[in-house]
Design a protein around this motif. Sequence first.
Motif, PDB file in Angstrom:
ATOM      1  N   ALA A 315       0.919  -1.187  -0.196  1.00  0.00           N
ATOM      2  CA  ALA A 315       0.054   0.005  -0.016  1.00  0.00           C
ATOM      3  C   ALA A 315       0.644   1.204   0.060  1.00  0.00           C
ATOM      4  O   ALA A 315       0.405   2.301  -0.739  1.00  0.00           O
ATOM      5  N   ALA A 316       2.084   1.128   0.782  1.00  0.00           N
ATOM      6  CA  ALA A 316       2.850   2.452   0.881  1.00  0.00           C
ATOM      7  C   ALA A 316       3.415   2.605  -0.684  1.00  0.00           C
ATOM      8  O   ALA A 316       3.590   3.828  -1.035  1.00  0.00           O
ATOM      9  N   ALA A 317       3.922   1.415  -1.250  1.00  0.00           N
ATOM     10  CA  ALA A 317       4.541   1.681  -2.569  1.00  0.00           C
ATOM     11  C   ALA A 317       3.469   2.199  -3.394  1.00  0.00           C
ATOM     12  O   ALA A 317       3.766   2.993  -4.595  1.00  0.00           O
ATOM     13  N   LYS A 318       2.264   1.785  -3.582  1.00  0.00           N
ATOM     14  CA  LYS A 318       1.179   2.130  -4.530  1.00  0.00           C
ATOM     15  C   LYS A 318       1.036   3.508  -4.187  1.00  0.00           C
ATOM     16  O   LYS A 318       0.603   4.419  -5.110  1.00  0.00           O
ATOM     17  N   LYS A 320       3.092   5.915  -3.425  1.00  0.00           N
ATOM     18  CA  LYS A 320       3.991   6.607  -3.867  1.00  0.00           C
ATOM     19  C   LYS A 320       4.053   6.518  -5.255  1.00  0.00           C
ATOM     20  O   LYS A 320       4.997   6.950  -6.213  1.00  0.00           O
ATOM     21  N   GLY A 321       3.120   5.549  -5.989  1.00  0.00           N
ATOM     22  CA  GLY A 321       2.808   5.520  -7.370  1.00  0.00           C
ATOM     23  C   GLY A 321       3.779   4.427  -8.096  1.00  0.00           C
ATOM     24  O   GLY A 321       4.099   4.571  -9.105  1.00  0.00           O
ATOM     25  N   GLU A 322       4.400   3.668  -7.052  1.00  0.00           N
ATOM     26  CA  GLU A 322       5.113   2.666  -7.479  1.00  0.00           C
ATOM     27  C   GLU A 322       4.529   1.258  -7.618  1.00  0.00           C
ATOM     28  O   GLU A 322       3.315   1.167  -7.107  1.00  0.00           O
ATOM     29  N   GLN A 323       5.189   0.509  -8.427  1.00  0.00           N
ATOM     30  CA  GLN A 323       4.569  -1.046  -8.558  1.00  0.00           C
ATOM     31  C   GLN A 323       4.615  -1.808  -7.358  1.00  0.00           C
ATOM     32  O   GLN A 323       5.889  -2.069  -7.028  1.00  0.00           O
ATOM     33  N   PRO A 324       3.578  -2.245  -6.479  1.00  0.00           N
ATOM     34  CA  PRO A 324       4.092  -2.980  -5.440  1.00  0.00           C
ATOM     35  C   PRO A 324       4.403  -4.384  -5.856  1.00  0.00           C
ATOM     36  O   PRO A 324       4.061  -4.962  -6.568  1.00  0.00           O
TER      37      PRO A 324
END
Length: 476
Positions: A315-318, A320-324
């Motif tokens: 969820a934290a990665a998402k 930040k717009g990152e692919q989890p």
Amino acid sequence: MTSSDGPVRKTPAGRTPLQRSPQRKNPAGRHRRVLSAAVALVLAASLGASAPAFADDLEDQQAALKDEAARVQQSLEFVDAKISKAAADLVIYRGQLPAAQQALLEAQGRVASAVKEVEALAARVDLAQQNKAKITQQLDADKQKIASTKKLIGQIATQAYKSGGVPSDLTLFFGSNNTGSLTETMDLADQALRSQNSAMDKLTQQNATNVNSQARLQAVEAEIKDLKAKADAALAKEKAARDEAAAKKAKVDKLIADTARLNKQLEAAKPGIQKKLAGVQARQAAVAAEIKERDRKLREAWLAEQRRIAAAAAAAAKAKGEQPPPYVPPVIGPPSAFGLRHPFPDSIPITSGFGWRATPPGTIDFYGAGGYMHTGIDFGAACGTPVYAAAAGTVFSAGWADDGGGNNVKISHGVVQGNSLTTIYYHNTSVVVSVGQQVSQGQLIAYSGTTGNSTGCHSHFETWLNGEAVDPMRLL
């Protein structure tokens, strides 16, 4: 017997709670095998199981016999202390019986040898007595001959004195009243003197024979005295041999009687043993199920926490717009990660190990399992020895339990790298922790003892990894 010349007397001639099979994980089947092992050993003792093969050395035989008895006693530890003691005693008695019977045979052989020795000496004394009688008779005859010869010599000397040196009555020697010329008279006198000389020679020979017979008599009397002393010693030896044989026979008779008594006792107790084993089985199965369920929930909670952590990271990665990253189940680590320590100092020996124990050949395998599983290790700790926690954890059972372990402590050590662990400490004299208490590694939790169905001071220690009993030595 004395040294007199009288006649000589002749004498005629590991404890098993929460158990499982290493091949199956079914708790019910596991505990049936526990029962089969314990009852098999009782039935083996009661129905005449063959004794184990022992070393030739007597000390090795005794040690092996004690080990076998201890193994039987440990296997029945959770049944009944009196019954397990009876079964162990039966093993001892049966194991001692062959040696006692052999000792009796040897003692009886010594009696037979002693009897033969007494009889042989008695025969030799009789023979010597007969020889003495013959010599004595010969001495009497010699004395008569000597007396007769001395009398004859005296008569010759008397006649010679009266007739001036030559006997006038030669008929004394020659039995004739005829008289003749002087020449004939001198011839007769010469013959008389020769007869006197001959009589003297004969007397000398008879005296020599007499002296020889006296010497022979003394030798025979000395021989009789020596033989009678030996016969007395042989009789004492025979009595000692008979006393020894009687004592050996009394020991054999007692072993047989004790064996029959214990056989009868165990046969009578068999139904009660089976009933008690069933009760122990049920209680231990409940404990096993409790541990298994507790550990399952702990591992599930741990996995849920790992998923929660992974989900939070995703969820934290998402955000930040990152692919989890995709979820990857955690890798299960080694059990050694718990870092267990011994519950006792190194000086306390391990008296019974963990593992499958086959039913001895010739015994009755009551449930068909072929043996039993000893699911822990026993420490030979004296009563009152401090018991320490093997690792940090939470106490979930403390004090008296009805599973045969007496005063026990059960500690859950949670989950480490995906593995759950429980340790159990049985037969304590007293417990110093309580349910729900958090304990640290090495903390004092109890004092060892012999409570529950225990036959002696010791401590039984178990390790349950992921709900299954494992060898504690893998983790210590």
